[in-house]
Design an enzyme around this catalytic site. Structure first.
Site, mmCIF file in Angstrom:
data_model
loop_
_atom_site.group_PDB
_atom_site.id
_atom_site.type_symbol
_atom_site.label_atom_id
_atom_site.label_comp_id
_atom_site.label_asym_id
_atom_site.label_seq_id
_atom_site.Cartn_x
_atom_site.Cartn_y
_atom_site.Cartn_z
ATOM 1 N N HIS A 1 0.823 -1.208 0.000
ATOM 2 C CA HIS A 1 0.000 0.000 0.000
ATOM 3 C C HIS A 1 0.861 1.264 0.000
ATOM 4 O O HIS A 1 0.430 2.299 0.503
ATOM 5 C CB HIS A 1 -0.904 0.038 1.243
ATOM 6 C CG HIS A 1 -1.779 -1.149 1.404
ATOM 7 N ND1 HIS A 1 -2.251 -1.571 2.647
ATOM 8 C CD2 HIS A 1 -2.272 -2.030 0.502
ATOM 9 C CE1 HIS A 1 -3.001 -2.658 2.488
ATOM 10 N NE2 HIS A 1 -3.028 -2.947 1.201
ATOM 11 N N ALA A 2 2.062 1.214 -0.554
ATOM 12 C CA ALA A 2 2.983 2.352 -0.460
ATOM 13 C C ALA A 2 2.405 3.612 -1.108
ATOM 14 O O ALA A 2 1.779 3.554 -2.167
ATOM 15 C CB ALA A 2 4.315 2.002 -1.108
#
Length: 533
Positions: A469-470
């Site tokens: 989920h960067a």
């Protein structure tokens, strides 16, 4: 290649949405470029085939971290989809929209164009949700969203244990109420098949004469005349090509977009000079501000054989696969996780700060989670929702096929450490609630001996996993130091925007596929209004 109005670099969640929206006007010429192949791999469509796809380097970018204390001195891989549909073609298919407060927080740092009023409206337009229409839930959009169908006694016990914790059971866990909850999570699955961004948005648009889609074509850099973008230079079939455009929209994601900008001459001057990249515009924050969820898997043996483990091994696996191909149903048609919970790790918080993904099976870690254990088990993944520790990602080569390396810097903020510890303690309290307590036996991962605060943090370092989920590496902001402005325009140049998770100045509370699609839908409104203006 002939000139376009828009060239979109990257065919992931954001790129496919933008291609769909912008090409809806037949007068607008759009080119969508993807470094990987078309999404024809048979295990992409099969939901539980994701483990096989995630192990296939032909369909992935593998970014390796620099060893650091927060990864126990090891280098870990953050992989992203390198295929039409991007990571939406290889992810776990959980559809988590984020809460109003998430987007209002982003709007505070950028502009009201990104608040929940606009993002909620975007969700309502892009979704075709099984639960039907609601003020911020859509029923007629291109993205099909469905609810889980495979329900069993263990899943029922897992939900009831959440209720015993005081987490309300929700029909729609995405209800915009900023509250605790547990429930079956919506999935981007329809008819037993993955609904990637390519399936939902690109398939309906590919027949348009004004949309060109290029695959196996790697964007090296944005080209400029002075400070104005003129298109992109790509590598295709071993040769370099120039694709001209009035405007370039970079949609490579938080892991790839900073590299495209850096190869284009936008970034920290000293870093670019070290790679002999001519400077177009000094923007030191490119590649900085990386934020990611750090998850920890907790597993337990079960006292009774209610686990799905047996469905994924031996002759039963063959039965599960046959059932899938005959009816597109059963365990192979399920998302990676189909129960989610949101809770607070300590009293006094105004909204949940942790998320659990609950599974009725357990991984075999000796096989790198590519298989299940041979005894009944279950697991959960838990992570703090709003980490503030920030890392960085930068290229170390001018070769566009070399994935950038990064420093996650997971635990630089003491508040993040406290949330991690509190999340694990709450999960352990959760499994001790009835009726789950009667089913759960020994904790096998990380193990009951991991008890003190220091031991829990050590487990995160040794055994933790990225959330995939960067965000934040090309931060959007109202301040002049931000990489892009609130209309997604890269500061210091003209004709260039970025739209993907890299622009998010704060991480949404949950999985990022849904928020990326909604923000891209909203981005199209802004881009088209600028065109009209």
């Amino acid at each position: 290649m002939k000139g376009f109005d828009y060239v979109i670099a990257g065919a992931g969640a954001a790129g496919c949405v933008l291609a769909y929206r912008l090409s809806a006007n037949p007068a607008i010429r759009v080119c969508l470029i993807e470094a990987g192949p078309r999404d024809t791999h048979p295990f992409i469509a099969m939901p539980k085939g994701l483990a096989k796809v995630m192990a296939d380097p032909k369909h992935l970018w593998a970014h390796m971290s620099k060893p650091e204390a927060s990864t126990a001195g090891q280098s870990e891989a953050w992989v992203r989809g390198r295929v039409l549909g991007g990571s939406s073609s290889v992810n776990g298919m959980m559809y988590v929209r984020g809460q109003p407060a998430d987007f209002d927080a982003i709007a505070e740092l950028t502009s009201d164009d990104w608040n929940w009023v606009h993002i909620g409206a975007a969700y309502a337009e892009l979704e075709s949700h099984e639960l039907g229409a609601a003020p911020t839930r859509g029923a007629t959009g291109p993205l099909k969203v469905t609810m889980p169908t495979l329900k069993d006694d263990l899943s029922d016990a897992q939900l009831k244990a959440g209720q015993a914790m005081g987490w309300p059971l929700k029909q729609d866990v995405n209800a915009p109420d900023d509250s605790d909850g547990i429930g079956y999570t919506p999935r981007t699955i329809a008819g037993g098949k993955r609904q990637s961004a390519a399936v939902a948005f690109l398939r309906p648009a590919e027949g348009r004469a004004n949309l060109t889609v290029l695959t196996d074509c790697t964007v090296d850099r944005v080209t400029f005349e002075g400070k104005r973008a003129t298109g992109v230079e790509v590598l295709r079939n071993g040769a370099r090509e120039q694709i001209d455009a009035q405007e370039v929209i970079v949609c490579g994601g938080a892991m790839a977009s900073p590299g495209i900008l850096e190869r284009s001459g936008i970034g920290d001057p000293a870093r670019l000079a070290a790679l002999d990249i001519p400077l177009v515009h000094a923007s030191p924050e490119v590649g900085e501000g990386l934020i990611e969820h750090r998850g920890l898997i907790l597993q337990w043996k079960l006292k009774r054989d209610l686990s799905q483990n047996k469905m994924f091994s031996g002759w039963r696996l063959l039965v599960s696969a046959a059932r899938y191909y005959i009816s597109r149903s059963g365990p192979m048609a399920a998302a990676a996780y189909e129960i989610g919970g949101w809770f607070r790790t300590r009293p006094g918080l105004n909204r949940p700060d942790a998320q659990v993904l609950v599974a009725p099976f357990s991984f075999d870690f000796a096989k790198n989670r590519q298989d299940v254990e041979r005894f009944p088990g279950m697991h959960v993944v838990v992570y703090a929702l709003r980490p503030s520790s920030r890392g960085s990602i930068h290229i170390e080569s001018r070769d566009p096929d070399v994935a950038a390396s990064f420093s996650p810097n997971y635990r630089s903020n003491p508040a993040d450490n406290a949330a991690m510890i509190g999340a694990v303690r709450e999960v352990r309290r959760y499994v001790r609630q009835p009726p789950l307590a009667d089913l759960v036996g020994e904790e096998t991962m990380p193990g009951e001996a991991v008890e003190t605060d220091a031991q829990i943090l050590d487990a995160y370092d040794r055994l933790g996993t990225c959330g995939y989920h960067a965000v934040g590496s090309c931060r959007m902001g109202k301040d002049m130091e931000s990489v892009v402005d609130p209309r997604l325009k890269v500061r210091g140049v003209e004709g260039l925007r970025v739209m993907d998770t890299s622009i998010m100045p704060a991480i949404p509370a949950g999985n990022t596929q849904g928020p990326t699609m909604a923000m891209a839908w909203r981005a199209a409104d802004l881009i088209l209004s600028d065109r009209i203006g």
